[in-house]
Design a protein around this motif. Sequence first.
Motif, PDB file in Angstrom:
ATOM      1  N   GLU A 256      98.932  24.529  94.042  1.00  0.00           N
ATOM      2  CA  GLU A 256     100.334  24.945  94.050  1.00  0.00           C
ATOM      3  C   GLU A 256     100.499  26.251  93.285  1.00  0.00           C
ATOM      4  O   GLU A 256     101.219  27.154  93.726  1.00  0.00           O
TER       5      GLU A 256
ATOM      6  N   LEU B 113      99.297  29.093  95.448  1.00  0.00           N
ATOM      7  CA  LEU B 113     100.301  29.399  96.489  1.00  0.00           C
ATOM      8  C   LEU B 113     101.460  30.187  95.890  1.00  0.00           C
ATOM      9  O   LEU B 113     101.897  31.193  96.462  1.00  0.00           O
TER      10      LEU B 113
ATOM     11  N   THR C 245     111.079  29.192 106.000  1.00  0.00           N
ATOM     12  CA  THR C 245     109.931  28.507 106.575  1.00  0.00           C
ATOM     13  C   THR C 245     110.424  27.445 107.543  1.00  0.00           C
ATOM     14  O   THR C 245     111.608  27.130 107.588  1.00  0.00           O
TER      15      THR C 245
ATOM     16  N   ARG D 196     104.931  22.824  98.846  1.00  0.00           N
ATOM     17  CA  ARG D 196     105.016  24.164  99.444  1.00  0.00           C
ATOM     18  C   ARG D 196     106.364  24.820  99.173  1.00  0.00           C
ATOM     19  O   ARG D 196     106.437  26.018  98.869  1.00  0.00           O
TER      20      ARG D 196
ATOM     21  N   PHE E  49      98.517  28.523 103.159  1.00  0.00           N
ATOM     22  CA  PHE E  49      99.311  27.342 103.506  1.00  0.00           C
ATOM     23  C   PHE E  49      98.550  26.498 104.523  1.00  0.00           C
ATOM     24  O   PHE E  49      98.471  25.277 104.398  1.00  0.00           O
TER      25      PHE E  49
ATOM     26  N   GLU F 242     103.484  17.055 100.310  1.00  0.00           N
ATOM     27  CA  GLU F 242     102.956  18.387 100.620  1.00  0.00           C
ATOM     28  C   GLU F 242     104.089  19.356 100.957  1.00  0.00           C
ATOM     29  O   GLU F 242     104.090  20.507 100.521  1.00  0.00           O
TER      30      GLU F 242
ATOM     31  N   ALA G 284     106.649  23.652 106.986  1.00  0.00           N
ATOM     32  CA  ALA G 284     106.379  24.372 105.736  1.00  0.00           C
ATOM     33  C   ALA G 284     105.175  25.301 105.855  1.00  0.00           C
ATOM     34  O   ALA G 284     104.311  25.345 104.989  1.00  0.00           O
ATOM     35  N   TYR G 285     105.150  26.060 106.953  1.00  0.00           N
ATOM     36  CA  TYR G 285     104.144  27.107 107.079  1.00  0.00           C
ATOM     37  C   TYR G 285     104.472  28.213 106.079  1.00  0.00           C
ATOM     38  O   TYR G 285     105.554  28.233 105.499  1.00  0.00           O
ATOM     39  N   GLY G 286     103.588  29.173 105.920  1.00  0.00           N
ATOM     40  CA  GLY G 286     103.852  30.292 105.026  1.00  0.00           C
ATOM     41  C   GLY G 286     105.164  30.974 105.387  1.00  0.00           C
ATOM     42  O   GLY G 286     105.553  31.029 106.550  1.00  0.00           O
TER      43      GLY G 286
ATOM     44  N   ARG H   7      99.816  33.188 104.778  1.00  0.00           N
ATOM     45  CA  ARG H   7      99.876  32.035 105.692  1.00  0.00           C
ATOM     46  C   ARG H   7      98.577  31.236 105.776  1.00  0.00           C
ATOM     47  O   ARG H   7      98.635  30.005 105.829  1.00  0.00           O
TER      48      ARG H   7
ATOM     49  N   ARG I 248      95.862  24.055 103.409  1.00  0.00           N
ATOM     50  CA  ARG I 248      96.274  22.791 102.790  1.00  0.00           C
ATOM     51  C   ARG I 248      96.464  21.692 103.838  1.00  0.00           C
ATOM     52  O   ARG I 248      96.711  20.553 103.479  1.00  0.00           O
TER      53      ARG I 248
END
Length: 177
Positions: free
Chosen positions: A5, A8, A39, A115, A94, A111, A43-45, A91, A97
């Motif tokens: 985390e 990220l 996003t 993010r 992300f 998760e 919860a993509y980049g 991205r 993960r």
Amino acid sequence: MIPTESELTDAVHRAARAAFLDLFREHPGHRFYYCVLVTSGEAYGPALSAWSEQALAQEAARQGCAPTDIKWSYADSPFCCYGERHLEPVRPLFAARGELFEMLDDEADAEFDLRLRAMETAMARLDAEGVFGTGAARHAVVVNVEVPSEGGDEERALRLNPPEALTEWLAEAADAA
């Protein structure tokens, strides 16, 4: 290697900082009032979006609509997905993960929260650095992390902004969400 985390957060912070600073530098006469990371429900980049008073007036005229119809719409902004060269490299972190839809429900929820926390923490750091202004200037900008298909935008906005910044947003955008 699966990024933590903290990793990220650091990556989003660096990328978003570069993207927002480019935006402000390339549009020096604009009065920005909305700066967000967006996003999807997976919860993509994140992608960046922003609005300025000048861009809102121009876009409303181009679309033939009232400014209030698009004032808080990340997707209608001409600055939607601005600074992709900075954010695109985030991205894969992300993605490393895992895909939320391949996880058990509780694991996917945790998760997803992780993010969004990373993105929110990155935006809070940018705010603490004065990227969105200070004092009265900061009170004129709404900063957020938004997920159009999910709830929680209002809670994140309340955490990320001084109350003075949210008066119009709470009255207009939060009700529409």
